[in-house]
Design an enzyme around this catalytic site. Structure first.
Site, PDB file in Angstrom:
ATOM      1  N   LYS A 126      36.741  77.126  80.190  1.00  0.00           N
ATOM      2  CA  LYS A 126      35.505  77.363  80.945  1.00  0.00           C
ATOM      3  C   LYS A 126      35.870  77.442  82.414  1.00  0.00           C
ATOM      4  O   LYS A 126      36.896  76.904  82.832  1.00  0.00           O
ATOM      5  CB  LYS A 126      34.529  76.188  80.739  1.00  0.00           C
ATOM      6  CG  LYS A 126      33.090  76.553  80.968  1.00  0.00           C
ATOM      7  CD  LYS A 126      32.537  77.264  79.747  1.00  0.00           C
ATOM      8  CE  LYS A 126      31.077  77.537  79.822  1.00  0.00           C
ATOM      9  NZ  LYS A 126      30.550  77.908  78.504  1.00  0.00           N
TER      10      LYS A 126
HETATM   11  N1  GLU Z   1      29.434  81.372  77.662  1.00  0.00           N
HETATM   12  C1  GLU Z   1      29.265  81.563  76.250  1.00  0.00           C
HETATM   13  C2  GLU Z   1      29.425  80.240  75.515  1.00  0.00           C
HETATM   14  O1  GLU Z   1      29.273  79.177  76.067  1.00  0.00           O
HETATM   15  C3  GLU Z   1      30.137  82.682  75.714  1.00  0.00           C
HETATM   16  C4  GLU Z   1      31.622  82.456  75.854  1.00  0.00           C
HETATM   17  C5  GLU Z   1      32.456  83.675  75.448  1.00  0.00           C
HETATM   18  O2  GLU Z   1      31.914  84.656  74.970  1.00  0.00           O
HETATM   19  O3  GLU Z   1      33.674  83.590  75.649  1.00  0.00           O
HETATM   20  O4  GLU Z   1      29.640  80.224  74.335  1.00  0.00           O
END
Ligand code: GLU
Length: 419
Positions: free
Chosen positions: A109
């Site tokens: 993240k």
């Molecule tokens: N931000 C989204 C999540 O928390 C998508 C992450 C992604 O597609 O890599 O799952």
């Protein structure tokens, strides 16, 4: 725009959840110590020149929690007050999310502590390109693939893709997902989280044999995920009786006129004050007598102080960490079925995986194929979690974590410790 309001350390909460799952699967102490911590944490401070010529220094992060099962994967969040603690927690969550649905990624993240709405488009682009350059040491199609999250958009992903491509001298479409379709994005990605939430909600209602003629739904959050969830659940025949956004919430037990509500919101900037419904507070929305409650806003919305008043039969946890561990215990006592975040909102990352595969092959699929594959992956994961829950006599969240932790631990152990 989300403001990070954390009463407890989000990362400690994530570790607490991991510890419970590690106990359930009887994880060895060595493996437990490895998986409790992120593999890499990068903090960057970088300058951006604003339109008026002034220079502002921003702080950004990229955390890779684990890469045993494949490249790191996870979104980028632009949010005022974003902290390393929150990013670490969300990176760990991504590791379990990818593992529970069985896609070959680790978890990551990132993001920048910024209110994106306070910047002009040019400032946002400069900030994004500089941030992408700062974290370029970590990201790439085989290493770590960012995607949208709170406060970021397909346009932001396009700028990141372009920045990485400029540095490489050729287009690296697979370096991020959630891009516009024009630059290698996938059909169906925009609505993928809402679609996954819808598939799972319908599957859970079937499993629960909910007798209500038309199940009723309250959705907290009318952003990207909330709005598509409302539309898709409505299309699936459920009655949307309450919707809330950051400024208020509205309730009509007979069902909301969604088209009129959209028009009202376009005009007023909030659902509050919608004439064909009753105004309720954002807190009251969570406690309405509905069949399904979908918290699709931010973290820690259902906690020890309101959990005992929740009346829903099913909670589909669309926002990451919307339910606290203390609330989980109370909801379990009440027999409320909770589809946990790592499963409930996994539709986004599953279609991100499809996007990455399409980019790597330079061969694109039609939306119908994407949705069919998403349905398959997510329904399989639902029943695997359900079986684990029944076999191990634990709630769905612990089961989802246990399944995910076991998969990551297997990869970790079979790879061994270098050197
Ligand atoms: N931000 C989204 C999540 O928390 C998508 C992450 C992604 O597609 O890599 O799952």
């Amino acid at each position: 725009m989300a403001v990070e309001l954390q009463s407890k350390s989000a990362f400690e909460t994530a570790q607490k959840r991991f510890d419970s799952a590690a106990d359930v699967v009887g994880l060895a102490d060595d493996t437990r110590r490895v998986l409790r911590e992120p593999k890499r944490e990068l903090t960057v401070h970088f300058p951006v020149r604003h339109d008026d010529g002034s220079v502002h220094v921003y702080t950004g992060y990229r955390v890779q929690h684990n890469i045993s099962r494949g490249p790191a994967k996870g979104g980028l969040r632009y949010s005022r007050g974003l902290t390393l603690d929150t990013v670490k927690a969300l990176a760990m969550l991504m590791t379990w999310k990818c593992a529970v649905v069985g896609i070959p990624y680790g978890g990551a993240k990132g993001g920048v502590a910024v209110d994106p709405n306070a910047l002009s488009t040019a400032e946002l682009e400069h900030l994004t390109r500089r941030y992408a350059t700062e974290i370029a040491v970590l990201i790439g199609p085989e290493k770590d693939i960012p995607a949208p999250d709170l406060g970021t958009t397909p346009q932001v992903m396009a700028w990141i893709m372009d920045t990485i491509s400029m540095h490489s001298g050729h287009s690296v479409t697979a370096s991020v997902t959630g891009k516009p379709v024009d630059v290698g994005g996938s059909e169906g990605r925009l609505e993928a989280s809402g679609r996954g939430i819808t598939y799972l909600t319908l599957e859970a209602l079937k499993y629960l044999h909910v007798e209500d003629e038309t199940p009723t739904v309250a959705v907290q959050g009318f952003g990207h995920v909330g709005a598509s969830t409302v539309r898709l659940l409505h299309e699936a025949g459920l009655r949307i009786v309450a919707v809330g956004d950051s400024r208020g919430a509205v309730y009509n037990p007979k069902g909301l006129d969604l088209q009129a509500l959209h028009e009202h919101r376009r005009f007023r900037g909030t659902v509050a004050g919608f004439k064909k419904a009753e105004d309720v507070s954002r807190a009251e929305l969570l406690e309405l007598p509905v069949t399904v409650l979908v918290p699709a806003a931010v973290e820690q919305q259902i906690h020890e102080h309101n959990a005992s008043r929740i009346q829903a039969r099913l909670i589909t946890e669309a926002a990451n960490a919307a339910v606290t561990p203390e609330a989980d215990a109370l909801l379990n006592e009440k027999g409320i079925f909770v589809l946990p975040d790592i499963l409930a909102n996994s539709g986004g990352v599953v279609v991100s995986y499809f996007e990455w595969v399409q980019d790597l092959q330079a061969f694109f699929w039609e939306e119908e194929e994407i949705n069919t594959k998403l349905h398959h992956v997510i329904t399989r994961a639902f029943y695997e979690v359900l079986h684990t829950s029944v076999n191990k006599r634990v709630d769905l969240r612990t089961a989802a974590y246990a399944l995910a932790v076991q998969r990551v631990a297997n990869a970790s152990v079979v790879r061994g410790i270098y050197p």
